[in-house]
Design an enzyme around this catalytic site. Structure first.
Site, PDB file in Angstrom:
ATOM      1  CG  HIS A 120     -50.489 -14.505  -3.582  1.00 52.97           C
ATOM      2  ND1 HIS A 120     -50.044 -15.629  -4.244  1.00 52.97           N
ATOM      3  CD2 HIS A 120     -49.730 -13.477  -4.036  1.00 52.97           C
ATOM      4  CE1 HIS A 120     -49.047 -15.285  -5.061  1.00 52.97           C
ATOM      5  NE2 HIS A 120     -48.852 -13.984  -4.950  1.00 52.97           N
ATOM      6  CD  GLU A 121     -50.973  -9.839  -3.946  1.00 54.56           C
ATOM      7  OE1 GLU A 121     -49.893  -9.235  -3.772  1.00 54.56           O
ATOM      8  OE2 GLU A 121     -51.159 -10.610  -4.902  1.00 54.56           O
ATOM      9  CG  HIS A 164     -46.110 -10.734  -2.215  1.00 54.94           C
ATOM     10  ND1 HIS A 164     -44.899 -11.199  -2.685  1.00 54.94           N
ATOM     11  CD2 HIS A 164     -47.033 -11.163  -3.117  1.00 54.94           C
ATOM     12  CE1 HIS A 164     -45.067 -11.862  -3.797  1.00 54.94           C
ATOM     13  NE2 HIS A 164     -46.364 -11.873  -4.090  1.00 54.94           N
ATOM     14  CB  CYS A 214     -46.017 -14.714  -7.935  1.00 52.51           C
ATOM     15  SG  CYS A 214     -45.442 -13.245  -7.063  1.00 52.51           S
TER      16      CYS A 214
END
Length: 173
Positions: free
Chosen positions: A151-152, A155, A109
């Site tokens: 993954h994004e 966030h 990350c």
């Protein structure tokens, strides 16, 4: 790493990673509260939105990353950009409509430089989002692209990859 060693307070980079933590000041790092806060939906698509997306794409390329979410540059909005080799893609107010299959792979990350670990993710997904001009689209993604999107997307909900990683695989590398 042991499961009890995995928390925002305990994940301290070793000295050899300090330079990487400060190399790209536009990217906020672990410990900044914006990274743990669910991001707000984008309500207006205008020149400011497009400028933010353009800035995010520049930071992504400077950092040589695969993806970047707006909270990672201190902006609590539901936007991410990514590039897995087909040019920069943008997703605003994304929704994952469905996922299938499984893949396990190493993730890192930009907000926690140097920390790597294996994460199980869906191998395929269907994404619904808006582009920088406010036009809706859907996209099917597989393999690496699906991993980066998940993954994004995490966030945007204040979730880091290490929250989902297989604890024994987490290490500073």
């Amino acid at each position: 790493m042991n499961k009890e060693d995995i928390s925002d307070e305990k994940l301290i980079p070793p000295p050899e990673f300090h330079e990487a933590w400060f190399a790209i000041p536009e990217i906020v790092k672990l410990g900044d509260p914006v990274l743990r806060k669910p991001a707000a939906p984008v309500v207006k698509f205008n020149a400011d939105t497009r400028a933010l997306v353009e800035f995010m794409a520049e930071v992504l390329h400077t950092a040589r990353g695969l993806g970047l979410a707006a909270p990672q540059i201190g902006v609590s909005q539901r936007i991410f950009v990514y590039d897995v080799g087909e040019g920069v893609q943008v997703a605003i107010n994304p929704q994952i409509l469905g996922m299938s299959g499984e893949q396990v792979g190493v993730e890192g990350c930009l907000s926690v430089p140097g920390l790597l670990g294996d994460v199980a993710r869906a191998n395929e997904l269907r994404l619904k989002a808006f582009d920088a001009r406010g036009r809706a689209f859907t996209r099917k993604a597989t393999e690496l692209e699906a991993r980066v999107i998940q993954h994004e997307y995490d966030h945007l909900d204040g979730i880091f990859f290490f929250d989902k990683a297989i604890p024994e695989t987490l290490d500073w590398k």
